[in-house]
Write a protein that holds these residues in place. Structure first.
Motif, PDB file in Angstrom:
ATOM      1  N   ALA A 267      69.849   6.933  14.045  1.00 22.69           N
ATOM      2  CA  ALA A 267      69.715   6.495  15.432  1.00 22.69           C
ATOM      3  C   ALA A 267      68.680   7.292  16.212  1.00 22.69           C
ATOM      4  O   ALA A 267      68.229   6.846  17.266  1.00 22.69           O
ATOM      5  N   SER A 268      68.315   8.474  15.746  1.00 23.77           N
ATOM      6  CA  SER A 268      67.334   9.277  16.474  1.00 23.77           C
ATOM      7  C   SER A 268      65.967   8.605  16.422  1.00 23.77           C
ATOM      8  O   SER A 268      65.588   7.970  15.432  1.00 23.77           O
ATOM      9  N   ASP A 274      59.342  13.376  14.858  1.00 25.45           N
ATOM     10  CA  ASP A 274      57.986  13.942  14.762  1.00 25.45           C
ATOM     11  C   ASP A 274      57.899  15.276  15.480  1.00 25.45           C
ATOM     12  O   ASP A 274      57.207  16.201  15.020  1.00 25.45           O
ATOM     13  N   LEU A 275      58.586  15.392  16.611  1.00 25.59           N
ATOM     14  CA  LEU A 275      58.582  16.655  17.343  1.00 25.59           C
ATOM     15  C   LEU A 275      59.236  17.762  16.519  1.00 25.59           C
ATOM     16  O   LEU A 275      58.729  18.893  16.470  1.00 25.59           O
ATOM     17  N   LYS A 289      70.368  19.852  14.778  1.00 29.16           N
ATOM     18  CA  LYS A 289      69.920  19.916  16.171  1.00 29.16           C
ATOM     19  C   LYS A 289      69.483  18.576  16.742  1.00 29.16           C
ATOM     20  O   LYS A 289      69.375  18.439  17.960  1.00 29.16           O
ATOM     21  N   LEU A 290      69.216  17.586  15.880  1.00 34.20           N
ATOM     22  CA  LEU A 290      68.752  16.298  16.389  1.00 34.20           C
ATOM     23  C   LEU A 290      69.608  15.137  15.893  1.00 34.20           C
ATOM     24  O   LEU A 290      70.160  14.387  16.699  1.00 34.20           O
ATOM     25  N   ALA A 295      73.959  11.044  16.370  1.00 31.94           N
ATOM     26  CA  ALA A 295      74.936  10.211  15.645  1.00 31.94           C
ATOM     27  C   ALA A 295      76.345  10.341  16.196  1.00 31.94           C
ATOM     28  O   ALA A 295      77.232   9.592  15.758  1.00 31.94           O
ATOM     29  N   MET A 296      76.582  11.241  17.143  1.00 30.84           N
ATOM     30  CA  MET A 296      77.937  11.461  17.644  1.00 30.84           C
ATOM     31  C   MET A 296      78.591  10.204  18.217  1.00 30.84           C
ATOM     32  O   MET A 296      79.783   9.970  17.969  1.00 30.84           O
TER      33      MET A 296
END
Length: 378
Positions: A267-268, A274-275, A289-290, A295-296
């Motif tokens: 989902a990110s 890319d960052l 961290k992402l 996904a929570m």
């Protein structure tokens, strides 16, 4: 007081009350030769209270004042109606059903007023969020009681809530033993193991593309398996005690968690990934961290779905073999004895336990994903 200020709920309730007046007995029937024949009936007193509630709604008063008055008057009138029907006086009386419908409309108006109130303190906001569904749920029970007793529905078809409450109060020890066997053992263990294993396998499937391509179609297939086919097999494999029911719960909760977690890990956005790569982050750093935070919402969606599936799975599995204790065992046994009030008592306890379980997961979701747009308060 102006009729132009009257809400449509109150206007419709007024029409019902006028029609009820023509069918309303204004005096009690004399029982003996010396019995008084001019006493006001309970139904007429309830009629006067409901008319007062309709009048209060048209007064130019603050919404909170009118809502409080409507709440008190409506439930007082309903209590009087229910005390009369408990004695059998309301059977087959048109005025009773018309007044119950008018009470429901006024209660609807009360909830409408409460919904439009703007509060500024968190405590008042939380109180309103609890009060509105509580009134709604109470009226479901009231209408149920009125329909079963007022229309004379046979007890074997649908018992009134009052009879179910009496059965619950008189069978606390039995119900608690069933809750321990079904919920505290089979449901809790199966839910934790099924969700945890589904989450871990989803992480591995996300990391290993071969596993993801091979496992996801099987997961979708297993999700469609009927519980009535899985439960007898698990009973044969793991015995008649709670372990076989926990195995059914594991099977039912594993694949929803797997599918939702895999979908949530994707989902990110591409810009965020890319960052993270531009910061030279590895897979596990990006995951922690992402991707897992993103996904929570998906993970908690699976947890909420599984909170109800686990309870259903454990109860149905007990139909196919269990010791002489358990919610499913009690339901199947008591329905054979035509003790429908005990069956409904088990259903009520299961519904309450499932609601509490779901509420705990929803509260954990709100505390964990407070940053998500769906949890932001406008």
């Amino acid at each position: 007081m102006s009729l132009l200020r009257m809400s449509w709920q109150a206007a419709l309730a007024l029409i019902l009350m006028i029609v009820a007046l023509f069918n309303l007995p204004l005096v009690d029937q004399p029982v003996g030769l010396d019995a008084p024949a001019t006493a006001m009936t309970t139904t007429f007193l309830a009629w006067l209270i409901l008319m007062a509630a309709i009048g209060v709604d048209a007064l130019p008063r603050p919404a909170i004042t009118r809502a409080a008055a409507l709440f008190v008057l409506t439930h007082l009138a309903t209590y009087l109606l229910m005390t009369e029907i408990a004695d059998g006086d309301g059977l087959d009386r048109l005025s009773f059903f018309l007044m119950i419908a008018a009470s429901w409309l006024i209660a609807w108006r009360c909830v409408t007023l409460l919904s439009g109130i703007e509060v500024r303190t968190p405590f008042a906001s939380a109180l309103l969020r609890l009060l509105i569904p509580a009134i709604f749920g109470a009226w479901i029970v009231i209408l149920w009681e009125a329909a079963t007793r007022g229309a004379g529905i046979p007890f074997i078809i649908l018992p009134p809530p009052s009879a179910i409450g009496v059965r619950i109060a008189g069978s606390v020890a039995i119900l608690w033993a069933d809750v321990q066997q079904t919920i505290l053992k089979a449901v809790v263990f199966g839910y934790v193991v099924g969700c945890a294993s589904g989450f871990v396998i989803a992480i591995l499937a996300d990391r290993i593309s071969f596993l993801r391509r091979g496992l996801m179609p099987i997961g979708n297939l297993m999700s469609a398996l009927p519980i009535v086919g899985v439960a007898p097999i698990m009973v044969m494999w793991f015995g008649f005690d709670w372990q076989s029911k926990a195995a059914v719960v594991i099977v039912m909760t594993f694949f929803p968690m797997l599918v939702n977690t895999v979908a949530g890990l994707s989902a990110s956005g591409a810009m965020e990934r890319d960052l993270m790569r531009s910061y030279a982050s590895g897979y596990w750093q990006t995951l922690a961290k992402l991707r897992l935070p993103a996904a929570m919402p998906f993970i908690f969606n699976a947890l909420k779905i599984n909170s109800t599936l686990a309870l259903i799975g454990a109860i149905v599995a007990e139909f196919f073999g269990t010791p002489i204790v358990g919610m499913g065992f009690r339901i199947s046994t008591e329905i054979g004895r035509m003790n429908v009030d005990m069956v409904w008592a088990e259903i009520a306890v299961a519904a309450l336990a499932g609601s509490v379980f779901y509420g705990i997961v929803a509260l954990a979701e709100r505390l964990t994903t407070f940053w998500h747009p769906s949890n932001r308060q406008g």
